[in-house]
Design a protein around this motif. Structure first.
Motif, short mmCIF file in Angstrom:
data_model
loop_
_atom_site.label_atom_id
_atom_site.label_comp_id
_atom_site.label_asym_id
_atom_site.label_seq_id
_atom_site.Cartn_x
_atom_site.Cartn_y
_atom_site.Cartn_z
N THR A 83 0.83 -1.21 0.00
CA THR A 83 0.00 0.00 0.00
C THR A 83 0.86 1.26 0.00
O THR A 83 0.58 2.22 -0.72
CB THR A 83 -0.94 0.01 1.21
OG1 THR A 83 -1.84 -1.10 1.11
CG2 THR A 83 -1.74 1.30 1.30
N VAL A 84 1.93 1.24 0.80
CA VAL A 84 2.81 2.41 0.88
C VAL A 84 3.44 2.72 -0.47
O VAL A 84 3.39 3.85 -0.95
CB VAL A 84 3.90 2.20 1.95
CG1 VAL A 84 4.99 3.28 1.83
CG2 VAL A 84 3.30 2.25 3.35
N SER A 112 0.78 3.86 -3.12
CA SER A 112 0.29 5.22 -2.87
C SER A 112 1.37 6.25 -3.18
O SER A 112 1.11 7.28 -3.81
CB SER A 112 -0.15 5.37 -1.41
OG SER A 112 -1.17 4.46 -1.09
N LEU A 113 2.58 5.97 -2.72
CA LEU A 113 3.70 6.87 -2.98
C LEU A 113 3.89 7.07 -4.48
O LEU A 113 4.00 8.21 -4.97
CB LEU A 113 4.98 6.30 -2.36
CG LEU A 113 6.23 7.17 -2.44
CD1 LEU A 113 6.12 8.34 -1.46
CD2 LEU A 113 7.48 6.35 -2.14
N SER A 141 3.45 13.17 -1.13
CA SER A 141 3.14 11.79 -1.54
C SER A 141 3.40 10.82 -0.39
O SER A 141 2.63 9.88 -0.18
CB SER A 141 3.99 11.40 -2.76
OG SER A 141 3.71 12.25 -3.86
N ALA A 166 0.78 8.43 1.47
CA ALA A 166 1.05 7.00 1.63
C ALA A 166 0.90 6.57 3.08
O ALA A 166 0.40 5.47 3.38
CB ALA A 166 2.46 6.68 1.13
N SER A 187 -2.73 6.20 3.75
CA SER A 187 -3.23 4.96 3.12
C SER A 187 -2.88 3.75 3.97
O SER A 187 -3.71 2.84 4.16
CB SER A 187 -2.61 4.80 1.72
OG SER A 187 -3.02 5.82 0.86
#
Length: 487
Positions: free
Chosen positions: A275-276, A279-280, A293, A297, A300
Motif C-alpha cells: 500500500t505504501v 500510494s507513494l 506523496s 502513503a 493509506s
C-alpha cells in the motif's frame, strides 16, 4: 495539513504505472480456536471462511488501480490453478494479464495464512526461490520494454522469490533510464547495490537494519542507517517505514522529514508495504511533491493495517480519511444517520467517542468535559436528552432551553462531530446503534455503573470517567440568575 492532502488527492491526475516483481497469491483461512488436538499438543482451527487476494507485485498493482491509477503488471506465474486465481483477481481490478510470463518449472507463489480472533496463527508458503532461467528473464525484459511505453513511472516490487536477479534488475533499470522513467523500489535482501539507479527505495525498519547491519534504536542510528543505504544503493531518496513510529523520508542532499503513524488499531500488517509503495508512486508519478506523496502513503497505510490480509485502499477511502470530520455542517443528526456516521468512521480506522447529557444552559464544565472526551478518539458524538426526557428526569420546569437550541449550541463546538437527540431516560438504545469505541461519562460514577458499559466493552471498547469541574452546574447557574434577577 489534511485539508491540503485532501485537495491533492481529489484533484490527482491518474497516472499509468508499470509494476514489475514477484507475483503472489494470498490465501486466508479464518476460523475459531477453542480446543487442543487429542493427537498432539496443537491447537485446532475450526475453519469458518477462506478467501484469496492478490499479493506481492499483484497487490501493489491492485492498490494502484484502487487509487485511480492504471496498473500494468509484469511477473512470473506457474502453470497451475493459483495462476488462474491470479488472472481472475487481476481482471477484477482492471489489470491486464499481458505482462505475465508463465514458467511451468515453478509453482505460482502462494502464502496461506491461518487466522483466529484476528490474529495470524500460522503461515504456510508454497514457492520457489530459485533464480528464473535466462529464457524466462529475457521474456520478462521483453514485456518491460513493450509495456513501459506511455507509462508515467515504474514500481519494482521485490519479494526475493528469484524473479528479480541482479542481472535482470540491471537491465530493467537500463530500459527505464533510456525511456526516461523514474523507478521506485520496495527492496528485499541484504545487497541493495542491485537497486542502483532507483529514484526511491522504501525498506521497512527491519529490512533497512538487515541491509546495512545497523540496529535502529534512536534518531542517530536511524540517520546512520539512511546514510549507509545511500552509499550502498546510490539512490536519490530513502523512505524507511517504521511501523508504530511512522515513516522517515531522507533526501540525498541531507533533507529529512519524519511522518508520525496515524493508525489507531492494527489488525494485520501484511500488505502494508504494498500500500505504501503504490500510494507513494501514484502521487509522485502524478506530479505531487515527494513529501506530500509520503504523507498520503502514510494515511493509506493507516487504513490498510486495520484490515485482515493485504487490502487495496481505494481513493474514496483515502479521501474520507483525509477529510476533516469536524466540519460544522450537518452535525445534528438522527440516530440512524449517527449510526452510519459511526460505521463510516470505524472503516476509516478512526475511534468513535460517545458521551451524553442534558446540556441545559451550557457552561464551562460542559465545554471542558467535551474537550477532554474528544481526546480519547478522532470523533465525538454527543447524545442529548429531549425536552420530554428531561422533564421526566428533572421536573416540569426543565429544561430552560429547548432541545433544538441545546442541539445547535453543542454542535457549534469544535470538539463535537455529531449531535443526536434521544427520548428515552437513558442513552442505552443510542449506544447500541452507534457502537462507540470509547464511552465517556462525567461525574463520580464507577465504570461498572455506567449505562452502556457492557455494550462497549463487549466490542473491545472502554469506559472513561471525567471528574466534574467544581462549582460548575446548570442548577448553580439557575440559582445565580434567580438570586440576581428574581423578584
Amino acid at each position: 495539513m489534511s485539508s491540503e492532502l485532501y485537495s491533492i488527492v481529489s484533484s490527482m491526475r491518474p497516472p499509468k504505472i508499470l509494476v514489475v516483481g514477484d507475483i503472489i497469491l494470498d490465501r486466508h483461512v479464518i476460523g475459531n480456536i477453542e480446543r487442543v488436538s487429542p493427537e498432539s499438543p496443537a491447537q485446532v482451527l475450526d475453519m469458518e471462511s477462506e478467501a484469496v487476494s492478490p499479493g506481492g507485485a499483484a497487490s501493489v498493482s491492485a492498490n494502484v488501480s484502487a487509487l485511480g491509477g492504471k496498473a500494468l503488471l509484469v511477473g512470473v506465474v506457474g502453470k497451475d490453478d493459483s495462476a488462474v486465481h491470479i488472472k481472475t483477481l487481476l481482471k477484477k481490478w482492471g489489470i491486464g494479464a499481458e505482462g505475465l510470463v508463465t514458467d511451468s518449472s515453478r509453482p505460482t507463489t502462494v502464502k496461506t495464512r491461518f487466522l483466529a480472533m484476528r490474529q495470524q496463527m500460522l503461515r504456510v508458503d508454497r514457492e520457489s526461490r530459485e533464480e528464473v532461467s535466462g529464457k524466462v528473464a529475457d521474456s520478462i525484459l521483453s514485456k518491460v520494454e513493450k509495456l513501459i511505453k506511455g507509462c508515467d513511472g515504474v514500481i519494482v516490487s521485490d519479494y526475493g522469490k528469484g524473479v528479480l536477479s541482479p542481472k535482470l534488475l540491471k537491465k530493467i533499470f537500463s530500459v527505464c533510464r533510456k525511456a526516461g522513467k523514474k523507478v521506485i523500489v520496495d527492496p528485499k535482501g541484504r545487497d541493495y547495490s542491485r537497486y542502483s539507479g532507483a529514484e526511491i527505495i522504501t525498506p521497512n525498519k527491519k529490512e533497512a537494519e538487515a541491509a546495512v547491519g545497523v540496529e535502529i534504536t534512536n534518531e542517530a542510528s536511524l540517520l546512520e542507517a539512511a546514510e549507509s543505504l545511500f552509499n550502498v544503493a546510490k539512490v536519490k531518496n530513502v523512505l524507511i517505514t517504521r511501523g508504530a513510529e511512522g515513516m522517515s523520508l531522507f533526501g540525498r542532499k541531507g533533507e529529512r522529514v519524519h511522518i508520525p503513524a496515524e493508525a489507531l488499531e492494527v489488525f494485520d500488517v501484511s500488505g502494508a508495504g504494498d500500500t505504501v509503495i503504490a500510494s507513494l508512486a501514484v502521487f509522485v508519478f502524478s506530479g505531487c511533491s515527494l513529501e506530500d506523496s509520503a504523507r498520503i502513503a502514510n494515511a493509506s497505510a493507516s487504513i490498510e493495517v486495520a484490515h485482515v490480509g493485504a487490502y487495496a485502499v481505494t481513493r474514496e477511502e483515502l479521501l474520507a480519511r483525509l477529510r476533516p470530520v469536524s466540519a460544522s455542517e450537518g452535525k445534528v443528526m438522527s440516530a440512524g444517520k449517527a449510526a452510519l456516521f459511526s460505521k463510516k468512521l470505524r472503516t476509516q480506522n478512526r475511534k468513535v467517542v460517545f458521551t451524553n447529557g442534558c446540556f441545559d444552559l451550557l457552561h464551562a464544565g460542559h465545554v471542558k468535559l467535551l474537550q477532554k472526551a474528544k481526546t480519547f478518539g478522532h470523533a465525538l458524538i454527543v447524545g442529548i436528552n429531549t425536552d420530554n426526557s428531561i422533564r421526566r428526569l428533572k421536573g416540569a420546569k426543565r429544561p430552560v432551553l429547548g432541545e433544538e437550541d441545546r442541539s445547535h449550541i453543542i454542535a457549534a463546538l469544535d470538539s463535537v462531530d455529531g449531535v443526536v437527540l434521544f427520548d428515552e431516560d437513558t442513552p442505552l438504545k443510542l449506544i447500541e446503534k452507534i457502537r462507540p469505541d470509547v464511552l465517556v461519562k462525567g461525574g463520580d460514577y464507577a465504570p461498572a455503573s455506567v449505562v452502556g458499559r457492557d455494550v462497549v466493552e463487549k466490542r473491545g471498547g472502554r469506559v472513561e470517567i471525567i471528574p466534574l469541574v467544581n462549582g460548575k452546574s446548570t442548577s448553580g447557574l439557575i440559582e445565580k440568575i434567580l438570586e440576581k434577577y428574581g423578584d
